[in-house]
Design a protein around this motif. Structure first.
Motif, PDB file in Angstrom:
ATOM      1  N   SER A  31      24.471  98.047 -26.066  1.00 34.00           N
ATOM      2  CA  SER A  31      24.908  98.902 -27.179  1.00 34.00           C
ATOM      3  C   SER A  31      24.076  98.646 -28.436  1.00 34.00           C
ATOM      4  CB  SER A  31      26.395  98.705 -27.466  1.00 34.00           C
ATOM      5  OG  SER A  31      26.656  97.371 -27.843  1.00 34.00           O
ATOM      6  N   THR A  32      23.634  97.412 -28.629  1.00 31.42           N
ATOM      7  CA  THR A  32      22.791  97.093 -29.789  1.00 31.42           C
ATOM      8  C   THR A  32      21.428  97.756 -29.659  1.00 31.42           C
ATOM      9  OG1 THR A  32      23.919  94.982 -30.099  1.00 31.42           O
ATOM     10  CG2 THR A  32      21.748  95.205 -31.108  1.00 31.42           C
ATOM     11  N   ASN A  34      20.811 100.459 -27.931  1.00 35.07           N
ATOM     12  CA  ASN A  34      21.056 101.895 -28.140  1.00 35.07           C
ATOM     13  C   ASN A  34      21.174 102.224 -29.618  1.00 35.07           C
ATOM     14  OD1 ASN A  34      20.979 102.675 -25.474  1.00 35.07           O
ATOM     15  ND2 ASN A  34      23.183 102.528 -25.183  1.00 35.07           N
ATOM     16  N   ASP A  35      21.884 101.393 -30.366  1.00 33.80           N
ATOM     17  CA  ASP A  35      22.024 101.627 -31.810  1.00 33.80           C
ATOM     18  C   ASP A  35      20.676 101.544 -32.509  1.00 33.80           C
ATOM     19  OD1 ASP A  35      24.740 102.043 -31.568  1.00 33.80           O
ATOM     20  OD2 ASP A  35      25.305 100.058 -32.319  1.00 33.80           O
ATOM     21  N   ASN A  38      18.750 104.677 -31.819  1.00 33.12           N
ATOM     22  CA  ASN A  38      19.313 105.826 -32.531  1.00 33.12           C
ATOM     23  C   ASN A  38      19.370 105.614 -34.038  1.00 33.12           C
ATOM     24  OD1 ASN A  38      19.836 107.416 -30.202  1.00 33.12           O
ATOM     25  ND2 ASN A  38      21.564 106.101 -29.743  1.00 33.12           N
ATOM     26  N   LYS A  40      20.992 103.519 -35.862  1.00 31.03           N
ATOM     27  CA  LYS A  40      22.363 103.378 -36.354  1.00 31.03           C
ATOM     28  C   LYS A  40      22.675 101.963 -36.826  1.00 31.03           C
ATOM     29  CE  LYS A  40      24.380 107.144 -33.747  1.00 31.03           C
ATOM     30  NZ  LYS A  40      25.408 107.536 -32.788  1.00 31.03           N
ATOM     31  N   VAL A  41      21.694 101.058 -36.778  1.00 26.90           N
ATOM     32  CA  VAL A  41      21.941  99.689 -37.229  1.00 26.90           C
ATOM     33  C   VAL A  41      21.746  99.596 -38.735  1.00 26.90           C
ATOM     34  CG1 VAL A  41      21.364  98.573 -35.045  1.00 26.90           C
ATOM     35  CG2 VAL A  41      19.582  98.971 -36.719  1.00 26.90           C
TER      36      VAL A  41
END
Length: 69
Positions: A31-32, A34-35, A38, A40-41
């Protein structure tokens, strides 16, 4: 307001590496990754940025891009 783009998604696609495989290689949660792909971090620890660059054989400037408004 300026912002920083993480170009990990394009780099992984160009190298033919899936997000899941890269998460396994770097011992990072899927998930990290992926973030990051994208954008999103909110923060990216320097040790994690160094690991990503080392594993992909890239420079930090290849991974990050500063956008100015």
């Amino acid at each position: 307001m300026a912002w920083i783009e993480i170009k990990l998604d394009n780099i992984l696609k160009a190298k033919g590496i899936s997000n899941r495989e890269f998460a396994r290689i770097t011992n990072t949660r899927h998930s990290t990754i992926n973030d990051m792909c994208n954008n999103k971090v909110k923060h990216l620890p320097l040790d994690k940025a160094a690991l990503i660059c080392e594993e992909l054989n890239i420079e930090l400037s290849d991974l990050l891009k500063l956008h100015k408004d």
